[in-house]
Scaffold this motif. Structure first.
Motif, PDB file in Angstrom:
ATOM      1  N   ILE A 117       0.837  -1.204   0.000  1.00  0.00           N
ATOM      2  CA  ILE A 117       0.000   0.000   0.000  1.00  0.00           C
ATOM      3  C   ILE A 117       0.872   1.255   0.000  1.00  0.00           C
ATOM      4  O   ILE A 117       0.619   2.211  -0.742  1.00  0.00           O
ATOM      5  CB  ILE A 117      -0.949   0.020   1.217  1.00  0.00           C
ATOM      6  CG1 ILE A 117      -1.942  -1.130   1.133  1.00  0.00           C
ATOM      7  CG2 ILE A 117      -1.702   1.352   1.270  1.00  0.00           C
ATOM      8  CD1 ILE A 117      -2.847  -1.249   2.349  1.00  0.00           C
ATOM      9  N   ASP A 118       1.907   1.244   0.820  1.00  0.00           N
ATOM     10  CA  ASP A 118       2.815   2.395   0.886  1.00  0.00           C
ATOM     11  C   ASP A 118       3.457   2.658  -0.474  1.00  0.00           C
ATOM     12  O   ASP A 118       3.524   3.804  -0.939  1.00  0.00           O
ATOM     13  CB  ASP A 118       3.887   2.155   1.945  1.00  0.00           C
ATOM     14  CG  ASP A 118       4.858   3.326   2.079  1.00  0.00           C
ATOM     15  OD1 ASP A 118       4.391   4.475   2.097  1.00  0.00           O
ATOM     16  OD2 ASP A 118       6.074   3.073   2.134  1.00  0.00           O
ATOM     17  N   HIS A 119       3.898   1.601  -1.147  1.00  0.00           N
ATOM     18  CA  HIS A 119       4.537   1.749  -2.460  1.00  0.00           C
ATOM     19  C   HIS A 119       3.540   2.255  -3.502  1.00  0.00           C
ATOM     20  O   HIS A 119       3.839   3.178  -4.269  1.00  0.00           O
ATOM     21  CB  HIS A 119       5.125   0.410  -2.902  1.00  0.00           C
ATOM     22  CG  HIS A 119       5.781   0.459  -4.253  1.00  0.00           C
ATOM     23  ND1 HIS A 119       5.106   0.143  -5.426  1.00  0.00           N
ATOM     24  CD2 HIS A 119       7.041   0.823  -4.634  1.00  0.00           C
ATOM     25  CE1 HIS A 119       5.922   0.293  -6.447  1.00  0.00           C
ATOM     26  NE2 HIS A 119       7.093   0.705  -6.001  1.00  0.00           N
ATOM     27  N   GLU A 120       2.356   1.657  -3.540  1.00  0.00           N
ATOM     28  CA  GLU A 120       1.361   2.041  -4.543  1.00  0.00           C
ATOM     29  C   GLU A 120       0.814   3.448  -4.288  1.00  0.00           C
ATOM     30  O   GLU A 120       0.436   4.146  -5.234  1.00  0.00           O
ATOM     31  CB  GLU A 120       0.217   1.024  -4.559  1.00  0.00           C
ATOM     32  CG  GLU A 120       0.603  -0.348  -5.094  1.00  0.00           C
ATOM     33  CD  GLU A 120       1.057  -0.299  -6.540  1.00  0.00           C
ATOM     34  OE1 GLU A 120       0.338   0.314  -7.360  1.00  0.00           O
ATOM     35  OE2 GLU A 120       2.129  -0.861  -6.844  1.00  0.00           O
ATOM     36  N   SER A 121       0.766   3.855  -3.018  1.00  0.00           N
ATOM     37  CA  SER A 121       0.218   5.174  -2.701  1.00  0.00           C
ATOM     38  C   SER A 121       1.107   6.311  -3.196  1.00  0.00           C
ATOM     39  O   SER A 121       0.661   7.457  -3.297  1.00  0.00           O
ATOM     40  CB  SER A 121      -0.001   5.311  -1.184  1.00  0.00           C
ATOM     41  OG  SER A 121       1.231   5.338  -0.498  1.00  0.00           O
ATOM     42  N   LYS A 122       2.364   6.000  -3.508  1.00  0.00           N
ATOM     43  CA  LYS A 122       3.268   7.025  -4.036  1.00  0.00           C
ATOM     44  C   LYS A 122       2.793   7.525  -5.398  1.00  0.00           C
ATOM     45  O   LYS A 122       3.186   8.609  -5.830  1.00  0.00           O
ATOM     46  CB  LYS A 122       4.684   6.471  -4.144  1.00  0.00           C
ATOM     47  CG  LYS A 122       5.325   6.144  -2.789  1.00  0.00           C
ATOM     48  CD  LYS A 122       6.667   5.470  -2.956  1.00  0.00           C
ATOM     49  CE  LYS A 122       7.270   5.092  -1.598  1.00  0.00           C
ATOM     50  NZ  LYS A 122       8.546   4.358  -1.721  1.00  0.00           N
ATOM     51  N   LYS A 123       1.955   6.730  -6.059  1.00  0.00           N
ATOM     52  CA  LYS A 123       1.461   7.092  -7.389  1.00  0.00           C
ATOM     53  C   LYS A 123       0.102   7.787  -7.330  1.00  0.00           C
ATOM     54  O   LYS A 123      -0.500   8.053  -8.371  1.00  0.00           O
ATOM     55  CB  LYS A 123       1.347   5.837  -8.255  1.00  0.00           C
ATOM     56  CG  LYS A 123       2.605   4.963  -8.265  1.00  0.00           C
ATOM     57  CD  LYS A 123       2.320   3.619  -8.899  1.00  0.00           C
ATOM     58  CE  LYS A 123       3.486   2.655  -8.710  1.00  0.00           C
ATOM     59  NZ  LYS A 123       3.182   1.292  -9.221  1.00  0.00           N
ATOM     60  N   CYS A 124      -0.398   8.043  -6.113  1.00  0.00           N
ATOM     61  CA  CYS A 124      -1.729   8.639  -5.995  1.00  0.00           C
ATOM     62  C   CYS A 124      -1.673   9.928  -5.180  1.00  0.00           C
ATOM     63  O   CYS A 124      -0.646  10.274  -4.597  1.00  0.00           O
ATOM     64  CB  CYS A 124      -2.703   7.646  -5.355  1.00  0.00           C
ATOM     65  SG  CYS A 124      -2.499   7.477  -3.569  1.00  0.00           S
ATOM     66  N   ASP A 125      -2.802  10.653  -5.152  1.00  0.00           N
ATOM     67  CA  ASP A 125      -2.911  11.886  -4.375  1.00  0.00           C
ATOM     68  C   ASP A 125      -3.668  11.672  -3.071  1.00  0.00           C
ATOM     69  O   ASP A 125      -3.498  12.430  -2.117  1.00  0.00           O
ATOM     70  CB  ASP A 125      -3.643  12.961  -5.197  1.00  0.00           C
ATOM     71  CG  ASP A 125      -2.971  13.206  -6.529  1.00  0.00           C
ATOM     72  OD1 ASP A 125      -1.768  13.534  -6.529  1.00  0.00           O
ATOM     73  OD2 ASP A 125      -3.642  13.050  -7.572  1.00  0.00           O
ATOM     74  N   LEU A 126      -4.506  10.645  -3.046  1.00  0.00           N
ATOM     75  CA  LEU A 126      -5.322  10.358  -1.864  1.00  0.00           C
ATOM     76  C   LEU A 126      -5.450   8.856  -1.698  1.00  0.00           C
ATOM     77  O   LEU A 126      -5.740   8.134  -2.652  1.00  0.00           O
ATOM     78  CB  LEU A 126      -6.716  10.983  -2.016  1.00  0.00           C
ATOM     79  CG  LEU A 126      -7.733  10.670  -0.917  1.00  0.00           C
ATOM     80  CD1 LEU A 126      -7.292  11.285   0.415  1.00  0.00           C
ATOM     81  CD2 LEU A 126      -9.121  11.183  -1.306  1.00  0.00           C
ATOM     82  N   LEU A 127      -5.229   8.396  -0.473  1.00  0.00           N
ATOM     83  CA  LEU A 127      -5.377   6.978  -0.133  1.00  0.00           C
ATOM     84  C   LEU A 127      -6.644   6.806   0.692  1.00  0.00           C
ATOM     85  O   LEU A 127      -6.865   7.535   1.664  1.00  0.00           O
ATOM     86  CB  LEU A 127      -4.156   6.502   0.662  1.00  0.00           C
ATOM     87  CG  LEU A 127      -4.215   5.106   1.284  1.00  0.00           C
ATOM     88  CD1 LEU A 127      -4.364   4.038   0.204  1.00  0.00           C
ATOM     89  CD2 LEU A 127      -2.975   4.855   2.133  1.00  0.00           C
ATOM     90  N   VAL A 128      -7.471   5.838   0.315  1.00  0.00           N
ATOM     91  CA  VAL A 128      -8.706   5.556   1.053  1.00  0.00           C
ATOM     92  C   VAL A 128      -8.636   4.123   1.576  1.00  0.00           C
ATOM     93  O   VAL A 128      -8.392   3.193   0.804  1.00  0.00           O
ATOM     94  CB  VAL A 128      -9.953   5.724   0.156  1.00  0.00           C
ATOM     95  CG1 VAL A 128     -11.224   5.473   0.965  1.00  0.00           C
ATOM     96  CG2 VAL A 128      -9.980   7.103  -0.475  1.00  0.00           C
ATOM     97  N   ILE A 129      -8.833   3.958   2.887  1.00  0.00           N
ATOM     98  CA  ILE A 129      -8.789   2.621   3.482  1.00  0.00           C
ATOM     99  C   ILE A 129      -9.862   2.477   4.545  1.00  0.00           C
ATOM    100  O   ILE A 129     -10.334   3.463   5.113  1.00  0.00           O
ATOM    101  CB  ILE A 129      -7.411   2.316   4.119  1.00  0.00           C
ATOM    102  CG1 ILE A 129      -7.050   3.353   5.179  1.00  0.00           C
ATOM    103  CG2 ILE A 129      -6.327   2.235   3.073  1.00  0.00           C
ATOM    104  CD1 ILE A 129      -5.784   3.040   5.942  1.00  0.00           C
ATOM    105  N   GLY A 130     -10.238   1.233   4.816  1.00  0.00           N
ATOM    106  CA  GLY A 130     -11.135   0.957   5.928  1.00  0.00           C
ATOM    107  C   GLY A 130     -10.414   1.238   7.238  1.00  0.00           C
ATOM    108  O   GLY A 130      -9.208   1.019   7.358  1.00  0.00           O
ATOM    109  N   LYS A 131     -11.158   1.699   8.208  1.00  0.00           N
ATOM    110  CA  LYS A 131     -10.560   2.068   9.481  1.00  0.00           C
ATOM    111  C   LYS A 131      -9.973   0.860  10.208  1.00  0.00           C
ATOM    112  O   LYS A 131      -8.973   0.952  10.905  1.00  0.00           O
ATOM    113  CB  LYS A 131     -11.610   2.745  10.357  1.00  0.00           C
ATOM    114  CG  LYS A 131     -11.058   3.470  11.560  1.00  0.00           C
ATOM    115  CD  LYS A 131     -12.190   4.217  12.247  1.00  0.00           C
ATOM    116  CE  LYS A 131     -11.708   4.914  13.494  1.00  0.00           C
ATOM    117  NZ  LYS A 131     -12.840   5.579  14.190  1.00  0.00           N
TER     118      LYS A 131
END
Length: 284
Positions: A117-131
């Motif tokens: 998730i950390d690696h893939e989130s580098k390619k996005c502007d906003l990360l959405v996850i379940g709490k």
């Protein structure tokens, strides 16, 4: 001061998915935001290699959440289960994307959940996850993945709890920082016509407190939005949380890099808030 700040720029959204009810609520929120921002949406399911390695030891057992009955987990059984889960989630993802006209893609990757998730989130502007993940006791808590990603502090994150929905009211926890002004601008962009923004402001020496309220009022007047203030002291912040803790519709916005006092308050009460929580980070 506020004129120098803009809302977070959201062109790419990543939503990490599993089979928990929190995760499906996160997917719904991610689709809504992708539609609002006209952003690209990427759904991600991770086949946890740590679990597969445990299954290889032949000492891996699963305890039923509700039955407490144990059964041995095999590599083949776990692999088959992960494939079935990914296909189910992909169907739901595709259905929501098709219904809303959002541009989306879905990927299945192998690896450590937090690291992928950390690696893939580098390619996005906003990360959405379940709490959190599955929680049969329904006790408020913050999942290990959410906690790890929050501590990394690299991207704006939206945390979504089971059955929670984006909407009104919107709250912003404000301290006089760049990220707080970005948080206000982000809230403004997400507000609907006629809605009122509630700004949470810590009680400080009277002159400082009054000046800060005036700054925010001037900003609101310039932006033509309605605002109200909710003042608090560190020792009474929990009382405000108790008032809103059961609310399931709305949005609670927090600047990501808080002062030590605010950080302690947020970490203490984060698990108690049922509203979707947006942790705002400065765009890279």
């Amino acid at each position: 001061m506020s004129e120098k700040h803009q809302p977070i720029c959201v062109k790419r959204i990543l939503v990490s998915l599993d089979t928990s009810t929190h995760s499906f609520s996160a997917l719904k929120a991610a689709v809504e935001l992708a539609h609002h921002y006209e952003a690209k949406l990427k759904g991600l399911f991770i086949q946890d290699t740590a679990l597969l390695r445990l299954a290889e030891t032949q000492l891996f057992y699963e305890i039923g959440e509700y039955t407490a009955i144990s059964r041995k987990i095999t590599v083949d059984g776990l692999t088959h289960s992960m494939i079935a889960q990914s296909r189910r989630i992909m169907r739901v993802f595709q259905k929501l994307v098709d219904q809303t006209g959002v541009e989306g893609e879905f990927r299945v990757l192998d690896g450590s959940v937090d690291e992928v998730i950390d690696h893939e989130s580098k390619k996005c502007d906003l990360l959405v996850i379940g709490k959190t993940g599955t929680n049969p006791m329904k006790r408020p808590r913050l999942g290990s993945t959410a906690r790890a990603l929050i501590h990394l502090g690299k991207k704006s994150i939206l945390l979504v709890e089971e059955d929670a929905n984006l909407g009104y009211p919107i709250f912003v926890l404000f301290e006089d920082s760049s990220l707080s002004w970005t948080s206000l601008e982000t809230a403004r962009e997400l507000m609907g016509p006629g809605e009122k923004l509630t700004v949470l402001l810590e009680e400080s020496p009277i002159e400082e407190f009054t000046n800060m309220k005036e700054k925010i009022r001037d900003w609101a007047k310039e932006k033509k939005i309605n605002i109200s203030f909710q003042s608090f002291k560190a020792e009474t912040f929990g009382r405000f949380i108790q008032k809103i803790k059961l609310a399931k519709t709305g949005l609670f916005i927090l600047p990501y890099m808080l002062s030590p006092l605010y950080k302690v308050l947020v970490e203490k009460y984060l698990k108690e808030i049922s509203l979707p929580i947006l942790l705002v980070q400065q765009s890279e």
